[in-house]
Design a protein around this motif. Structure first.
Motif, PDB file in Angstrom:
ATOM      1  N   THR A  26     -56.793  19.833 -12.896  1.00  0.00           N
ATOM      2  CA  THR A  26     -55.544  19.249 -13.374  1.00  0.00           C
ATOM      3  C   THR A  26     -55.854  18.151 -14.383  1.00  0.00           C
ATOM      4  O   THR A  26     -56.648  17.256 -14.114  1.00  0.00           O
ATOM      5  CB  THR A  26     -54.757  18.648 -12.197  1.00  0.00           C
ATOM      6  OG1 THR A  26     -54.600  19.645 -11.178  1.00  0.00           O
ATOM      7  CG2 THR A  26     -53.392  18.167 -12.645  1.00  0.00           C
ATOM      8  N   GLU A  27     -55.234  18.216 -15.546  1.00  0.00           N
ATOM      9  CA  GLU A  27     -55.428  17.196 -16.564  1.00  0.00           C
ATOM     10  C   GLU A  27     -54.621  15.948 -16.204  1.00  0.00           C
ATOM     11  O   GLU A  27     -53.625  16.026 -15.480  1.00  0.00           O
ATOM     12  CB  GLU A  27     -54.971  17.725 -17.927  1.00  0.00           C
ATOM     13  CG  GLU A  27     -55.695  18.981 -18.389  1.00  0.00           C
ATOM     14  CD  GLU A  27     -57.146  18.724 -18.740  1.00  0.00           C
ATOM     15  OE1 GLU A  27     -57.533  17.549 -18.883  1.00  0.00           O
ATOM     16  OE2 GLU A  27     -57.903  19.705 -18.871  1.00  0.00           O
ATOM     17  N   GLN A  30     -50.986  15.921 -16.417  1.00  0.00           N
ATOM     18  CA  GLN A  30     -50.293  16.784 -15.467  1.00  0.00           C
ATOM     19  C   GLN A  30     -50.154  16.137 -14.089  1.00  0.00           C
ATOM     20  O   GLN A  30     -49.571  16.741 -13.189  1.00  0.00           O
ATOM     21  CB  GLN A  30     -51.039  18.120 -15.337  1.00  0.00           C
ATOM     22  CG  GLN A  30     -51.034  18.949 -16.620  1.00  0.00           C
ATOM     23  CD  GLN A  30     -51.912  20.182 -16.517  1.00  0.00           C
ATOM     24  OE1 GLN A  30     -53.042  20.121 -16.030  1.00  0.00           O
ATOM     25  NE2 GLN A  30     -51.403  21.322 -16.976  1.00  0.00           N
ATOM     26  N   TYR A  31     -50.694  14.933 -13.900  1.00  0.00           N
ATOM     27  CA  TYR A  31     -50.528  14.235 -12.633  1.00  0.00           C
ATOM     28  C   TYR A  31     -49.040  13.970 -12.422  1.00  0.00           C
ATOM     29  O   TYR A  31     -48.332  13.544 -13.339  1.00  0.00           O
ATOM     30  CB  TYR A  31     -51.298  12.923 -12.620  1.00  0.00           C
ATOM     31  CG  TYR A  31     -52.817  13.075 -12.650  1.00  0.00           C
ATOM     32  CD1 TYR A  31     -53.426  14.300 -12.422  1.00  0.00           C
ATOM     33  CD2 TYR A  31     -53.639  11.979 -12.916  1.00  0.00           C
ATOM     34  CE1 TYR A  31     -54.807  14.433 -12.448  1.00  0.00           C
ATOM     35  CE2 TYR A  31     -55.016  12.100 -12.945  1.00  0.00           C
ATOM     36  CZ  TYR A  31     -55.598  13.329 -12.711  1.00  0.00           C
ATOM     37  OH  TYR A  31     -56.963  13.457 -12.739  1.00  0.00           O
ATOM     38  N   GLU A 168     -51.046  29.648 -11.830  1.00  0.00           N
ATOM     39  CA  GLU A 168     -51.601  28.345 -11.483  1.00  0.00           C
ATOM     40  C   GLU A 168     -50.686  27.610 -10.507  1.00  0.00           C
ATOM     41  O   GLU A 168     -49.472  27.556 -10.697  1.00  0.00           O
ATOM     42  CB  GLU A 168     -51.779  27.504 -12.754  1.00  0.00           C
ATOM     43  CG  GLU A 168     -52.735  28.143 -13.755  1.00  0.00           C
ATOM     44  CD  GLU A 168     -52.532  27.649 -15.174  1.00  0.00           C
ATOM     45  OE1 GLU A 168     -51.620  26.837 -15.394  1.00  0.00           O
ATOM     46  OE2 GLU A 168     -53.272  28.090 -16.071  1.00  0.00           O
ATOM     47  N   TYR A 170     -50.390  23.870  -8.542  1.00  0.00           N
ATOM     48  CA  TYR A 170     -50.903  22.501  -8.556  1.00  0.00           C
ATOM     49  C   TYR A 170     -50.573  21.821  -7.231  1.00  0.00           C
ATOM     50  O   TYR A 170     -49.415  21.815  -6.798  1.00  0.00           O
ATOM     51  CB  TYR A 170     -50.284  21.715  -9.707  1.00  0.00           C
ATOM     52  CG  TYR A 170     -50.671  22.246 -11.069  1.00  0.00           C
ATOM     53  CD1 TYR A 170     -51.690  21.650 -11.802  1.00  0.00           C
ATOM     54  CD2 TYR A 170     -50.029  23.349 -11.625  1.00  0.00           C
ATOM     55  CE1 TYR A 170     -52.056  22.140 -13.059  1.00  0.00           C
ATOM     56  CE2 TYR A 170     -50.380  23.846 -12.868  1.00  0.00           C
ATOM     57  CZ  TYR A 170     -51.389  23.241 -13.580  1.00  0.00           C
ATOM     58  OH  TYR A 170     -51.755  23.729 -14.812  1.00  0.00           O
ATOM     59  N   GLU A 172     -51.319  18.234  -4.761  1.00  0.00           N
ATOM     60  CA  GLU A 172     -51.843  16.877  -4.628  1.00  0.00           C
ATOM     61  C   GLU A 172     -51.707  16.466  -3.160  1.00  0.00           C
ATOM     62  O   GLU A 172     -50.704  16.795  -2.516  1.00  0.00           O
ATOM     63  CB  GLU A 172     -51.083  15.896  -5.525  1.00  0.00           C
ATOM     64  CG  GLU A 172     -51.209  16.233  -7.003  1.00  0.00           C
ATOM     65  CD  GLU A 172     -50.528  15.208  -7.904  1.00  0.00           C
ATOM     66  OE1 GLU A 172     -50.167  14.119  -7.406  1.00  0.00           O
ATOM     67  OE2 GLU A 172     -50.368  15.497  -9.108  1.00  0.00           O
ATOM     68  N   LYS A 190     -56.063  22.192  -8.865  1.00  0.00           N
ATOM     69  CA  LYS A 190     -55.426  23.270  -9.619  1.00  0.00           C
ATOM     70  C   LYS A 190     -55.942  24.576  -9.042  1.00  0.00           C
ATOM     71  O   LYS A 190     -57.146  24.857  -9.095  1.00  0.00           O
ATOM     72  CB  LYS A 190     -55.771  23.145 -11.101  1.00  0.00           C
ATOM     73  CG  LYS A 190     -55.137  24.184 -12.005  1.00  0.00           C
ATOM     74  CD  LYS A 190     -55.534  23.906 -13.451  1.00  0.00           C
ATOM     75  CE  LYS A 190     -54.894  24.855 -14.426  1.00  0.00           C
ATOM     76  NZ  LYS A 190     -55.275  24.553 -15.834  1.00  0.00           N
TER      77      LYS A 190
END
Length: 225
Positions: A26-27, A30-31, A168, A170, A172, A190
């Motif tokens: 994850t860039e 993109q957080y 994809e 994502y 957290e 990711k």
């Protein structure tokens, strides 16, 4: 154009294309904001061999805990279903990911839905996790597509929707000490699901089931170290 200049242009062109390849983590942009702190995250490799962004408190000893507070994965921010990711897919993803995580944790710990349910005298950690995105993107340029003419053909195919696409997911997650609130671990991951044939094919929960199993396998290893 001289041969040297032609080679230089080719190198620059190739570098630009290779730089466009799909990122495996994850860039920063993109957080989602779900975690309270992203500054400590560092790239690492999960036990299953996948790159992740994570931070673990050096003093964290999972085996000193007996209970985990966990209910289900959240959506953060609120999801927006569309023609490729409909509401049922999002609900199925949330249910499958939550059930899988709960079953994995229960192999080693007592799982309770909230802090009020922690048994008296038990030391507990709390895990908060969220699905922060579901998407599909064109696969990165292959090495053989760096040849200018092939790259042009590849770009045309992508524009027309013919290029294979990565699915994809994502995720957290944060683990805290349930009594003190002390952060113990942060993970941003990711996850890649099945490859779709084009940008018209719908994304389904089944596309991610194998990848979610790998995520939970990694979670089990972390909580049993």
């Amino acid at each position: 154009m001289s041969r040297f200049n032609g080679t230089l242009v080719g190198v620059i062109f190739s570098s630009l294309l290779l730089g466009a390849c799909t990122s495996q983590v994850t860039e920063k942009e993109q957080y989602s904001g779900f975690l309270p702190d992203y500054s400590k995250l560092q790239e690492a490799t999960s036990p299953s061999g996948h790159p992740v962004m994570r931070w673990i408190d050096p003093s964290f000893q999972p085996r000193t805990y007996s209970t985990v507070v966990f209910d289900s994965l959240l959506f953060y921010p609120a999801p927006k279903p569309d023609e490729r990711v409909n509401r049922k897919t999002l609900q199925d993803l949330q249910q499958y990911a939550s059930d899988s995580a709960r079953e994995t944790i229960a192999l080693r710990y007592k799982v309770v839905p909230n802090r009020q349910s922690i048994p008296a005298g038990q030391r507990a950690m709390q895990m908060r996790a969220a699905i922060t995105g579901v998407s599909a993107s064109n696969e990165g340029m292959k090495w053989y597509e760096v040849v200018p003419i092939a790259a042009v053909v590849g770009a045309t195919g992508a524009a027309a929707g013919y290029r294979d696409q990565n699915t994809e997911l994502y995720i957290e997650a944060a683990i805290n000490d349930a009594a003190t609130g002390k952060p113990l671990a942060y993970v941003v991951r990711k996850v890649f699901g099945k490859t779709l044939e084009n940008n018209k094919e719908e994304i389904t929960a089944d596309d991610f089931k194998q990848a979610i199993k790998e995520v939970n396998s990694d979670l089990s290893i972390m909580l049993n170290r």
